[in-house]
Design a protein around this motif. Structure first.
Motif, short mmCIF file in Angstrom:
data_model
loop_
_atom_site.label_atom_id
_atom_site.label_comp_id
_atom_site.label_asym_id
_atom_site.label_seq_id
_atom_site.Cartn_x
_atom_site.Cartn_y
_atom_site.Cartn_z
N ARG A 1 41.51 42.21 97.86
CA ARG A 1 41.28 41.02 97.05
C ARG A 1 42.50 40.82 96.16
N ASN A 2 43.29 39.81 96.48
CA ASN A 2 44.55 39.57 95.80
C ASN A 2 44.41 38.52 94.71
N THR A 3 45.02 38.79 93.57
CA THR A 3 45.03 37.82 92.49
C THR A 3 45.92 36.63 92.86
N LEU A 4 45.91 35.60 92.06
CA LEU A 4 46.74 34.42 92.30
C LEU A 4 48.21 34.83 92.18
N TYR A 5 49.02 34.38 93.15
CA TYR A 5 50.43 34.76 93.16
C TYR A 5 51.16 34.22 91.93
N MET A 6 51.94 35.07 91.29
CA MET A 6 52.83 34.60 90.24
C MET A 6 53.82 33.59 90.80
N ASP A 7 54.10 33.72 92.08
CA ASP A 7 55.07 32.86 92.75
C ASP A 7 54.69 31.38 92.73
N VAL A 8 53.40 31.06 92.49
CA VAL A 8 52.98 29.66 92.49
C VAL A 8 53.17 28.99 91.13
N ILE A 9 53.52 29.74 90.12
CA ILE A 9 53.66 29.14 88.79
C ILE A 9 54.66 27.99 88.77
N PRO A 10 55.84 28.13 89.39
CA PRO A 10 56.76 26.97 89.40
C PRO A 10 56.15 25.73 90.04
N ILE A 11 55.26 25.91 91.02
CA ILE A 11 54.60 24.77 91.65
C ILE A 11 53.57 24.18 90.69
N PHE A 12 52.84 25.03 89.99
CA PHE A 12 51.82 24.56 89.06
C PHE A 12 52.46 23.76 87.91
N VAL A 13 53.50 24.29 87.31
CA VAL A 13 54.04 23.67 86.09
C VAL A 13 55.08 22.60 86.37
N GLY A 14 55.65 22.58 87.58
CA GLY A 14 56.59 21.53 87.95
C GLY A 14 58.04 21.85 87.60
N LYS A 15 58.94 21.16 88.27
CA LYS A 15 60.37 21.41 88.11
C LYS A 15 60.91 20.92 86.77
N LYS A 16 60.18 19.98 86.14
CA LYS A 16 60.68 19.40 84.88
C LYS A 16 60.06 20.05 83.66
N THR B 1 55.38 44.03 88.17
CA THR B 1 56.31 43.22 87.38
C THR B 1 55.54 42.37 86.37
N THR B 2 56.04 42.36 85.14
CA THR B 2 55.38 41.58 84.09
C THR B 2 55.63 40.09 84.28
N LEU B 3 54.86 39.28 83.57
CA LEU B 3 55.03 37.83 83.65
C LEU B 3 56.46 37.42 83.31
N LYS B 4 56.98 37.92 82.21
CA LYS B 4 58.30 37.49 81.76
C LYS B 4 59.38 37.86 82.77
N ASP B 5 59.31 39.09 83.29
CA ASP B 5 60.31 39.50 84.28
C ASP B 5 60.16 38.72 85.57
N GLY B 6 58.92 38.43 85.96
CA GLY B 6 58.70 37.66 87.17
C GLY B 6 59.21 36.23 87.04
N LEU B 7 58.94 35.60 85.89
CA LEU B 7 59.40 34.23 85.67
C LEU B 7 60.92 34.15 85.61
N LYS B 8 61.53 35.19 85.11
CA LYS B 8 63.00 35.21 85.05
C LYS B 8 63.59 35.09 86.45
N THR B 9 62.98 35.79 87.40
CA THR B 9 63.44 35.72 88.79
C THR B 9 63.04 34.40 89.44
N LEU B 10 61.79 34.00 89.25
CA LEU B 10 61.29 32.81 89.94
C LEU B 10 61.98 31.53 89.49
N PHE B 11 62.36 31.48 88.20
CA PHE B 11 63.04 30.29 87.67
C PHE B 11 64.55 30.48 87.59
N GLU B 12 65.04 31.65 88.06
CA GLU B 12 66.47 31.95 88.06
C GLU B 12 67.06 31.79 86.68
N LEU B 13 66.43 32.43 85.69
CA LEU B 13 66.85 32.33 84.30
C LEU B 13 67.61 33.58 83.86
#
Length: 288
Positions: free
Chosen positions: A140-155, A276-288
């Protein structure tokens, strides 16, 4: 040694599972089912057995499951009759003498109060597997952190986050880490009718996502928890299909209602490290 068939091997999750399995098994012990003929040579180059077919093609499934003792059923997309496709895999596995089946389900708290009814199909598939008599492992897998950029949008850095999720939280985890943990279980553990719930060690709200993006980017990102009607009206000018918009609303409703905030240590235990924590994951996913 186990002979395992991985279905859905060309998808993002399937690829991660396969990469980890190939670190633990010789290619000759791994088979894949693929829909795209162009992918056949790519997988053959890895030394694995490749079968062309899909979840609706019973003869192809029967061929792929010959001499296989274990099947990993990666859940089908929702474009077709997903429940029937899952039943096709399970029924063919049983008919073919497969001993073990694993399934990629979803981590939801209460199947009886789901807003997103497609999620109920995961539980129905679990039920069908348990009734089949096959030895099983359910992930049973939780919601992918990878979908956050899709949820919140590019802008997001200009507009902020607008979602009808209220204060709800999700134990977001990276897809690649869940795939790695699944492969570790498949490679190292017997099928003893267990269910693993793979989540992060913390659940995060969209407020937390906004705070992390603000810290990472240096730009103020604000979360605005809007009501459903406001959200729908704001999204329609984007041209999003109505059916897709409804799915997004249902996802958010389940988040708001606490369906996605369960936390377990299963992912950390099977990874052998902290997720991986939220902050570290978002850093990679948003290339920050």
């Amino acid at each position: 040694m186990m002979q395992i068939l991985v279905t859905g091997a060309t998808g993002n999750l399937g690829r991660v599972v396969l990469e980890t399995l190939l670190l633990k098994f010789p290619g000759q012990n791994v088979s894949v089912l693929v829909r795209d003929e162009e992918k056949v040579l790519e997988f053959k180059a890895k030394g694995i057995h490749v079968f062309l077919g899909n979840y609706d093609n019973i003869p192809a499934l029967e061929t792929a499951m010959m001499n296989v003792d274990t099947v990993l059923l990666i859940s089908a997309g929702d474009q077709g009759d997903r429940m029937q496709q899952h039943k096709n895999i399970i029924d063919t596995a049983k008919k073919s003498g497969v001993k073990n089946i694993a399934y990629t389900s979803r981590a939801m708290r209460n199947r009886d109060t789901l807003a997103h009814q497609l999620m109920e199909e995961h539980f129905l598939t679990e039920d069908y597997i348990k009734e089949s008599g096959l030895n099983y492992t359910i992930f049973r897998n939780t919601l992918y952190m990878d979908v956050i950029p899709i949820f919140v949008g590019k802008k997001v850095f200009g507009t902020g986050i607008f979602q009808p999720a209220g204060d709800g939280k999700v134990a977001f985890a990276l897809r690649k880490e869940m795939g790695e943990a699944m492969a570790n279980v498949l490679a190292n553990e017997a099928f003893e009718n267990k269910t693993y719930t793979f989540t992060n060690n913390e659940a995060y709200s969209f407020y937390d996502i906004a705070e992390a993006l603000t810290s990472l980017s240096g730009k103020v990102v604000t979360y605005h928890p809007v009501d459903i009607s406001t959200f729908q009206e704001s999204m329609r000018p984007s041209g999003i299909p109505e059916a897709m918009l409804q799915k997004v609303v249902e996802f958010n409703t389940d988040i708001k209602n606490g369906q996605e905030d369960e936390i377990t240590s299963d992912l950390e235990n099977k990874l052998g490290r902290k997720p991986t924590t939220l902050k570290d994951g978002l850093k990679t996913l948003f290339e920050l």
